[in-house]
Design a protein around this motif. Structure first.
Motif, PDB file in Angstrom:
ATOM      1  N   ASP A 266       0.078  16.034  11.287  1.00 33.03           N
ATOM      2  CA  ASP A 266       1.093  16.501  10.354  1.00 33.03           C
ATOM      3  C   ASP A 266       1.694  15.284   9.640  1.00 33.03           C
ATOM      4  OD1 ASP A 266       3.092  18.338   9.269  1.00 33.03           O
ATOM      5  OD2 ASP A 266       4.483  17.257  10.583  1.00 33.03           O
ATOM      6  N   GLY A 267       1.826  15.376   8.312  1.00 30.66           N
ATOM      7  CA  GLY A 267       2.329  14.256   7.509  1.00 30.66           C
ATOM      8  C   GLY A 267       3.700  13.766   7.963  1.00 30.66           C
ATOM      9  N   ASP A 268       4.573  14.700   8.325  1.00 30.95           N
ATOM     10  CA  ASP A 268       5.924  14.308   8.759  1.00 30.95           C
ATOM     11  C   ASP A 268       5.871  13.502  10.046  1.00 30.95           C
ATOM     12  OD1 ASP A 268       6.911  15.595   6.610  1.00 30.95           O
ATOM     13  OD2 ASP A 268       7.621  17.376   7.674  1.00 30.95           O
ATOM     14  N   THR A 269       4.914  13.836  10.914  1.00 31.20           N
ATOM     15  CA  THR A 269       4.774  13.102  12.180  1.00 31.20           C
ATOM     16  C   THR A 269       4.340  11.667  11.922  1.00 31.20           C
ATOM     17  OG1 THR A 269       4.086  15.178  13.205  1.00 31.20           O
ATOM     18  CG2 THR A 269       3.684  13.177  14.464  1.00 31.20           C
ATOM     19  N   VAL A 270       3.341  11.493  11.029  1.00 32.93           N
ATOM     20  CA  VAL A 270       2.867  10.146  10.695  1.00 32.93           C
ATOM     21  C   VAL A 270       4.006   9.335  10.070  1.00 32.93           C
ATOM     22  CG1 VAL A 270       1.200   8.798   9.349  1.00 32.93           C
ATOM     23  CG2 VAL A 270       0.495  10.967  10.370  1.00 32.93           C
ATOM     24  N   GLU A 271       4.774  10.005   9.211  1.00 34.09           N
ATOM     25  CA  GLU A 271       5.910   9.329   8.563  1.00 34.09           C
ATOM     26  C   GLU A 271       6.948   8.885   9.603  1.00 34.09           C
ATOM     27  OE1 GLU A 271       8.772  10.129   4.745  1.00 34.09           O
ATOM     28  OE2 GLU A 271       6.946  11.317   4.935  1.00 34.09           O
ATOM     29  N   GLU A 272       7.090   9.682  10.629  1.00 30.02           N
ATOM     30  CA  GLU A 272       8.015   9.344  11.717  1.00 30.02           C
ATOM     31  C   GLU A 272       7.554   8.074  12.440  1.00 30.02           C
ATOM     32  OE1 GLU A 272       9.168  11.645  15.644  1.00 30.02           O
ATOM     33  OE2 GLU A 272       9.415  12.935  13.885  1.00 30.02           O
TER      34      GLU A 272
ATOM     35  N   LEU B 118       8.326  -4.338  11.843  1.00 33.54           N
ATOM     36  CA  LEU B 118       6.901  -4.685  11.923  1.00 33.54           C
ATOM     37  C   LEU B 118       6.192  -4.356  10.604  1.00 33.54           C
ATOM     38  CD1 LEU B 118       6.186  -3.405  15.541  1.00 33.54           C
ATOM     39  CD2 LEU B 118       6.098  -5.785  14.775  1.00 33.54           C
ATOM     40  N   VAL B 119       6.741  -3.417   9.857  1.00 32.06           N
ATOM     41  CA  VAL B 119       6.241  -3.066   8.525  1.00 32.06           C
ATOM     42  C   VAL B 119       7.456  -3.039   7.602  1.00 32.06           C
ATOM     43  CG1 VAL B 119       5.214  -1.206   7.129  1.00 32.06           C
ATOM     44  CG2 VAL B 119       4.277  -1.724   9.385  1.00 32.06           C
ATOM     45  N   GLN B 120       7.254  -3.487   6.368  1.00 34.57           N
ATOM     46  CA  GLN B 120       8.391  -3.534   5.444  1.00 34.57           C
ATOM     47  C   GLN B 120       8.305  -2.397   4.424  1.00 34.57           C
ATOM     48  OE1 GLN B 120       8.881  -7.325   3.581  1.00 34.57           O
ATOM     49  NE2 GLN B 120      10.846  -6.810   2.701  1.00 34.57           N
ATOM     50  N   ASP B 121       9.399  -1.695   4.242  1.00 34.25           N
ATOM     51  CA  ASP B 121       9.490  -0.636   3.236  1.00 34.25           C
ATOM     52  C   ASP B 121       9.871  -1.282   1.911  1.00 34.25           C
ATOM     53  OD1 ASP B 121      10.097   1.498   1.637  1.00 34.25           O
ATOM     54  OD2 ASP B 121      11.302   2.569   3.124  1.00 34.25           O
ATOM     55  N   LYS B 122       8.951  -1.237   0.919  1.00 30.95           N
ATOM     56  CA  LYS B 122       9.209  -1.880  -0.375  1.00 30.95           C
ATOM     57  C   LYS B 122       9.919  -0.947  -1.348  1.00 30.95           C
ATOM     58  CE  LYS B 122       7.579  -5.485  -1.155  1.00 30.95           C
ATOM     59  NZ  LYS B 122       8.198  -6.816  -0.888  1.00 30.95           N
ATOM     60  N   GLY B 123      10.135   0.310  -0.926  1.00 35.49           N
ATOM     61  CA  GLY B 123      10.772   1.291  -1.819  1.00 35.49           C
ATOM     62  C   GLY B 123       9.731   2.055  -2.625  1.00 35.49           C
ATOM     63  N   ASP B 124      10.123   3.219  -3.142  1.00 32.41           N
ATOM     64  CA  ASP B 124       9.239   4.077  -3.959  1.00 32.41           C
ATOM     65  C   ASP B 124       7.943   4.450  -3.255  1.00 32.41           C
ATOM     66  OD1 ASP B 124      11.063   4.003  -6.053  1.00 32.41           O
ATOM     67  OD2 ASP B 124      10.176   2.195  -6.909  1.00 32.41           O
ATOM     68  N   GLY B 125       7.997   4.542  -1.907  1.00 31.97           N
ATOM     69  CA  GLY B 125       6.808   4.999  -1.178  1.00 31.97           C
ATOM     70  C   GLY B 125       5.743   3.934  -0.974  1.00 31.97           C
TER      71      GLY B 125
ATOM     72  N   TYR C 117       4.587   0.226   1.041  1.00 32.67           N
ATOM     73  CA  TYR C 117       4.873  -0.525   2.263  1.00 32.67           C
ATOM     74  C   TYR C 117       4.039  -1.807   2.287  1.00 32.67           C
ATOM     75  CZ  TYR C 117       7.144   3.754   3.679  1.00 32.67           C
ATOM     76  OH  TYR C 117       7.989   4.844   3.713  1.00 32.67           O
ATOM     77  N   GLU C 118       4.475  -2.761   3.120  1.00 31.42           N
ATOM     78  CA  GLU C 118       3.750  -4.038   3.191  1.00 31.42           C
ATOM     79  C   GLU C 118       3.854  -4.610   4.606  1.00 31.42           C
ATOM     80  OE1 GLU C 118       3.167  -7.807   0.201  1.00 31.42           O
ATOM     81  OE2 GLU C 118       5.172  -6.955   0.342  1.00 31.42           O
ATOM     82  N   ILE C 119       2.846  -5.402   4.991  1.00 27.26           N
ATOM     83  CA  ILE C 119       2.864  -6.076   6.301  1.00 27.26           C
ATOM     84  C   ILE C 119       2.819  -7.579   6.065  1.00 27.26           C
ATOM     85  CG2 ILE C 119       1.651  -6.400   8.492  1.00 27.26           C
ATOM     86  CD1 ILE C 119       0.466  -3.696   8.256  1.00 27.26           C
ATOM     87  N   HIS C 120       3.615  -8.311   6.832  1.00 27.73           N
ATOM     88  CA  HIS C 120       3.598  -9.772   6.736  1.00 27.73           C
ATOM     89  C   HIS C 120       2.208 -10.280   7.124  1.00 27.73           C
ATOM     90  CE1 HIS C 120       4.374 -13.935   7.903  1.00 27.73           C
ATOM     91  NE2 HIS C 120       5.375 -13.877   7.034  1.00 27.73           N
ATOM     92  N   PRO C 121       1.683 -11.331   6.437  1.00 24.49           N
ATOM     93  CA  PRO C 121       0.316 -11.801   6.712  1.00 24.49           C
ATOM     94  C   PRO C 121       0.055 -12.124   8.185  1.00 24.49           C
ATOM     95  CG  PRO C 121       1.287 -13.046   4.878  1.00 24.49           C
ATOM     96  CD  PRO C 121       2.303 -12.051   5.315  1.00 24.49           C
TER      97      PRO C 121
ATOM     98  N   PHE D 199       0.864  -1.191   0.000  1.00 23.13           N
ATOM     99  CA  PHE D 199       0.000   0.000   0.000  1.00 23.13           C
ATOM    100  C   PHE D 199       0.897   1.236   0.000  1.00 23.13           C
ATOM    101  CE2 PHE D 199       0.156  -2.237   4.083  1.00 23.13           C
ATOM    102  CZ  PHE D 199       0.869  -1.338   4.874  1.00 23.13           C
ATOM    103  N   PRO D 200       0.383   2.368  -0.573  1.00 21.77           N
ATOM    104  CA  PRO D 200       1.242   3.542  -0.764  1.00 21.77           C
ATOM    105  C   PRO D 200       1.219   4.506   0.427  1.00 21.77           C
ATOM    106  CG  PRO D 200      -0.821   3.867  -1.903  1.00 21.77           C
ATOM    107  CD  PRO D 200      -0.921   2.532  -1.222  1.00 21.77           C
TER     108      PRO D 200
END
Length: 435
Positions: free
Chosen positions: A307-313, A324-331, A333-337, A294-295
């Motif tokens: 604030d967007g920066d806070t959520v990103e933090e 706990l969450v995986q960064d797939k790159g290019d904005g 993300y994914e969570i393990h099932p 998901f993006p």
């Protein structure tokens, strides 16, 4: 210097592994060796990844492989860090020096003085020091071998994405399907996997190809000779992480190398977030997304008042950092099932469930409304990564869709299929909307 007793070359304190066969990590063992050998000074590498992915086992197998190849004549020293404080790590180093290197340590001086004495009088040749389950760089910083002495090499296992900017990171991923099936086969004799191969593939998929989960389920199937694989899949679907087979059975405690069951493994990472309740709430919200990447913009939309920066933090410095969450790159993300199921259970038991679902449906309706009645091939392609998430809103949470979003939530999906001539798939969306 004091006269040393006769010391065996290649001393070690590695524990035995209780797995029948180590599968699916051949390339990792090769790459890890390369990474440790490339450094010009003290080589430090971290094995990082989510709980249950097999970091400790990979480090143990690497240690045994290197011991068999006689790569570290100065020895392999394994240190359990986990909950221990610095003093315990320090005394573990001194114990290794006394028992395995036969060093006579000075009576005087603080712990750091004695440890320095150990490093200076360590057995000749290359040395591997393994710190297992490090929560924080501060835990081990004062117990690392001297930077200048490149015969020392350090391997660290941790859930943290990056312990320190100066340390090389080695990400441990879930197994490939072929290796996951091999892991099951290593426990289950008599062709049980191959006679039920389709169900076995689906079981691996249910468990997200996570080694700990596969091992726990395989050990149960060994004890339940008459169980079909479809039966265990059904039980997992019903009970999720509360299914007893995903817990470590105390009766068979000695059988397993792993320290804990699956939920207990996830709880450790979750508890590290206690001081960051916002990041915990974000994790609960993210469990609403379907099992697909998901993006970032949709994640930020879940919290319009923040604030967007806070959520990103919260996302990057807490959830991604703790694996706990995986960064797939290019904005994306994914969570393990299995983690998604873990977060979802927590969401359903919390007061956040209703507002989270309403917010999620609002975002999906907005996305759905971007679909024109006659989409081009390009629009269809661009829309594809969002499809499962849109279907989740109408399939799983229809009662949370706001009245003004109702038509769009279904119509965008219907037009997506209609525009490709897939009328039989489009029709039920129109029908559900009408209903």
């Amino acid at each position: 210097p004091p006269v040393k007793e006769q010391v065996k070359q290649h001393p070690h304190n590695l524990s035995n592994s209780n797995i029948p066969r180590f599968v699916g990590r051949d390339q990792e063992l090769i790459d890890l060796k390369t990474q440790l050998q490339q450094s010009q000074k003290l080589a430090i590498s971290t094995l990082t990844g989510m709980g249950g992915i097999g970091k400790t086992e990979l480090a143990r197998q690497f240690g045994w492989q290197e011991w068999r190849e006689k790569a570290y004549p100065g020895g392999i020293c394994w240190l359990n860090v986990a909950e221990s404080d610095g003093g315990f790590i320090g005394t573990s180093i001194l114990d290794f020096a006394r028992v395995h290197l036969k060093l006579t340590l000075p009576d005087e001086g603080e712990l750091d003085v004695k440890i320095r004495y150990c490093w200076q009088n360590w057995l000749a040749g290359n040395v591997l020091i393994i710190f297992d389950d490090v929560r924080d760089y501060q835990q081990i910083r004062d117990y690392l071998p001297p930077q200048e002495d490149k015969r020392f090499q350090v391997l660290i296992t941790t859930r943290k994405e990056y312990l320190s900017a100066t340390i090389a990171t080695f990400r441990v991923e879930v197994l490939k399907e072929k290796d996951a099936l091999d892991l099951l086969r290593s426990y289950l004799a008599d062709n049980r996997i191959d006679t039920q191969i389709e169900a076995a593939k689906l079981l691996c998929q249910d468990l997200g190809y996570l080694p700990l989960a596969l091992e726990l389920v395989a050990r149960l199937l060994v004890r339940r000779q008459d169980w079909k694989i479809s039966k265990i899949r059904q039980k997992l679907a019903e009970k999720g992480l509360d299914e007893p087979s995903l817990d470590k059975n105390p009766k068979f405690h000695a059988e397993m190398t792993a320290e804990r069951g699956l939920k207990a493994a996830f709880n450790l990472s979750w508890e590290e977030l206690h001081s960051e309740p916002e990041a915990q709430i974000l994790a609960l919200y993210l469990s609403l997304f379907a099992l697909a990447p998901f993006p970032k913009e949709m994640i930020l939309d879940l919290f319009p008042d923040e604030d967007g920066d806070t959520v990103e933090e919260w996302l990057t410095d807490s959830l991604v950092h703790l694996s706990l969450v995986q960064d797939k790159g290019d904005g994306w993300y994914e969570i393990h099932p299995l983690l998604r199921r873990y977060f979802r259970d927590k969401l359903e038991a919390s007061p956040h469930a209703e507002p989270a679902k309403r917010r999620y449906c609002r975002i999906m309706a907005k996305k759905s409304a971007e679909m024109p009645q006659n989409p081009t091939v390009e629009i269809v392609e661009e829309f594809k990564p969002f499809l499962l998430h849109l279907q989740a809103s109408v399939g799983e949470y229809p009662q949370y869709i706001a009245d003004e979003d109702l038509a769009w939530s279904y119509t965008g999906l219907a037009w997506y299929y209609e525009g490709q001539g897939l009328y039989a798939i489009a029709e039920p969306y129109h029908q559900a909307c009408l209903t």
